[in-house]
Design a protein around this motif. Structure first.
Motif, PDB file in Angstrom:
ATOM      1  N   ARG A  10     -29.248  27.550  71.020  1.00  0.00           N
ATOM      2  CA  ARG A  10     -29.059  26.431  70.100  1.00  0.00           C
ATOM      3  C   ARG A  10     -28.450  26.980  68.813  1.00  0.00           C
ATOM      4  O   ARG A  10     -28.953  27.947  68.243  1.00  0.00           O
ATOM      5  N   MET A  11     -27.393  26.352  68.358  1.00  0.00           N
ATOM      6  CA  MET A  11     -26.654  26.912  67.227  1.00  0.00           C
ATOM      7  C   MET A  11     -26.466  25.911  66.094  1.00  0.00           C
ATOM      8  O   MET A  11     -26.355  24.709  66.316  1.00  0.00           O
ATOM      9  N   ARG A  12     -26.392  26.475  64.893  1.00  0.00           N
ATOM     10  CA  ARG A  12     -25.947  25.730  63.714  1.00  0.00           C
ATOM     11  C   ARG A  12     -24.456  26.039  63.564  1.00  0.00           C
ATOM     12  O   ARG A  12     -24.062  27.202  63.448  1.00  0.00           O
ATOM     13  N   ILE A  13     -23.635  25.004  63.569  1.00  0.00           N
ATOM     14  CA  ILE A  13     -22.193  25.187  63.641  1.00  0.00           C
ATOM     15  C   ILE A  13     -21.505  24.647  62.397  1.00  0.00           C
ATOM     16  O   ILE A  13     -21.747  23.511  61.982  1.00  0.00           O
ATOM     17  N   LEU A  29     -18.472  15.907  68.925  1.00  0.00           N
ATOM     18  CA  LEU A  29     -18.558  16.780  70.088  1.00  0.00           C
ATOM     19  C   LEU A  29     -19.724  17.762  69.976  1.00  0.00           C
ATOM     20  O   LEU A  29     -20.427  18.021  70.945  1.00  0.00           O
ATOM     21  N   VAL A  30     -19.905  18.312  68.780  1.00  0.00           N
ATOM     22  CA  VAL A  30     -21.024  19.246  68.579  1.00  0.00           C
ATOM     23  C   VAL A  30     -22.349  18.544  68.844  1.00  0.00           C
ATOM     24  O   VAL A  30     -23.231  19.063  69.545  1.00  0.00           O
ATOM     25  N   LEU A  31     -22.499  17.348  68.309  1.00  0.00           N
ATOM     26  CA  LEU A  31     -23.758  16.616  68.454  1.00  0.00           C
ATOM     27  C   LEU A  31     -23.943  16.072  69.870  1.00  0.00           C
ATOM     28  O   LEU A  31     -25.078  15.864  70.310  1.00  0.00           O
ATOM     29  N   SER A  32     -22.832  15.852  70.589  1.00  0.00           N
ATOM     30  CA  SER A  32     -22.924  15.262  71.924  1.00  0.00           C
ATOM     31  C   SER A  32     -23.617  16.175  72.921  1.00  0.00           C
ATOM     32  O   SER A  32     -24.106  15.717  73.952  1.00  0.00           O
ATOM     33  N   THR A  33     -23.649  17.466  72.641  1.00  0.00           N
ATOM     34  CA  THR A  33     -24.298  18.404  73.562  1.00  0.00           C
ATOM     35  C   THR A  33     -25.813  18.232  73.566  1.00  0.00           C
ATOM     36  O   THR A  33     -26.480  18.619  74.520  1.00  0.00           O
ATOM     37  N   VAL A  38     -24.556  20.352  63.280  1.00  0.00           N
ATOM     38  CA  VAL A  38     -23.516  20.682  62.317  1.00  0.00           C
ATOM     39  C   VAL A  38     -24.189  21.196  61.048  1.00  0.00           C
ATOM     40  O   VAL A  38     -24.922  20.454  60.381  1.00  0.00           O
ATOM     41  N   ALA A  39     -23.957  22.457  60.733  1.00  0.00           N
ATOM     42  CA  ALA A  39     -24.582  23.059  59.552  1.00  0.00           C
ATOM     43  C   ALA A  39     -23.915  22.564  58.273  1.00  0.00           C
ATOM     44  O   ALA A  39     -24.585  22.239  57.294  1.00  0.00           O
ATOM     45  N   TRP A  40     -22.577  22.528  58.281  1.00  0.00           N
ATOM     46  CA  TRP A  40     -21.809  22.071  57.125  1.00  0.00           C
ATOM     47  C   TRP A  40     -20.364  21.846  57.528  1.00  0.00           C
ATOM     48  O   TRP A  40     -19.946  22.240  58.600  1.00  0.00           O
TER      49      TRP A  40
END
Length: 225
Positions: A10-13, A29-33, A38-40
């Motif tokens: 799990r990543m902060r992107i 797209l990041v949130l759809s996973t 999203v970090a910032w």
């Protein structure tokens, strides 16, 4: 089992792009996973460098063409000051090959075209899947080993002539490979084989780009070479 299911972390992107539509597309797209957040968001390279000093994410989705500071210079500074995983996400890799290889030389892990947008403003399934798969793969790599370790490259210079020289390079290798090949004379009496960690679609562009940095003839390897 696909790449995103193989122990992806799990990543902060962080998202770096100056186009609002592209930012929103990448955010979705990041949130759809359902795994990452999203970090910032930064609107140019200079802003990304500054934000990384305060809040270092696990992964950065880095555009190349941006005002104030482009993605190549931003990648160079981030990897020098606050290293983390960087995936280049740009409008056209083919139109920015030199920038892609230069950024990889500074430590970017991979590159992908930004997903195309359909009539309803959503990313097409194929291009979106390619990006999310690459994010998942990087998440797995981060889970397997520290990012800093993946930035190390080894180069062995042979002091005596050989009939065959093999060069292996990681995703960040093209710029280093170009520097090595530029030192060979045009009458070098041997063969050189390069194994480069890179998507097959980038091979023709890499051949053309390396050809600009060395007098040696370069071509893709063929069966039975």
């Amino acid at each position: 089992m696909n790449e995103n299911e193989m122990g992806s972390q799990r990543m902060r992107i962080g998202v770096v792009n100056d186009m609002p539509m592209a930012v929103e597309l990448l955010r979705r797209l990041v949130l759809s996973t359902g795994e990452h957040q999203v970090a910032w968001i930064a609107t140019n390279g200079r802003e990304a460098v500054e934000v990384c000093r305060r809040d270092l994410p696990d992964l950065i989705l880095m555009d190349l063409a941006m005002p104030e500071m482009d993605g190549v210079e931003a990648t160079r500074r981030i990897m020098a000051e606050t290293p983390c995983s960087i995936l280049l996400v740009t409008a056209s890799i083919e139109a920015n090959l030199a920038g892609v290889y230069e950024a990889m030389g500074h430590g970017a892990l991979d590159a992908v075209d930004i997903p195309s947008v359909g009539i309803e403003g959503n990313a097409s399934s194929q291009s979106a899947r390619l990006l999310t798969n690459k994010i998942g793969t990087i998440g797995k790599l981060i889970g397997d080993a520290p990012t800093q370790a993946k930035r190390r490259m080894s180069r062995a210079a042979e002091p005596t002539p050989r009939r065959l020289i093999a060069i292996g390079a990681s995703a960040g290798g093209p710029a280093a490979v170009a520097a090595v090949l530029s030192s060979f004379p045009v009458d070098f009496g041997g063969a050189i084989v390069l194994v480069q960690h890179l998507d097959a679609q980038f091979v023709p562009g890499l051949v053309d780009w390396l050809g600009q940095h060395t007098p040696l003839p370069i071509r893709p390897a063929r069966e039975r070479d």
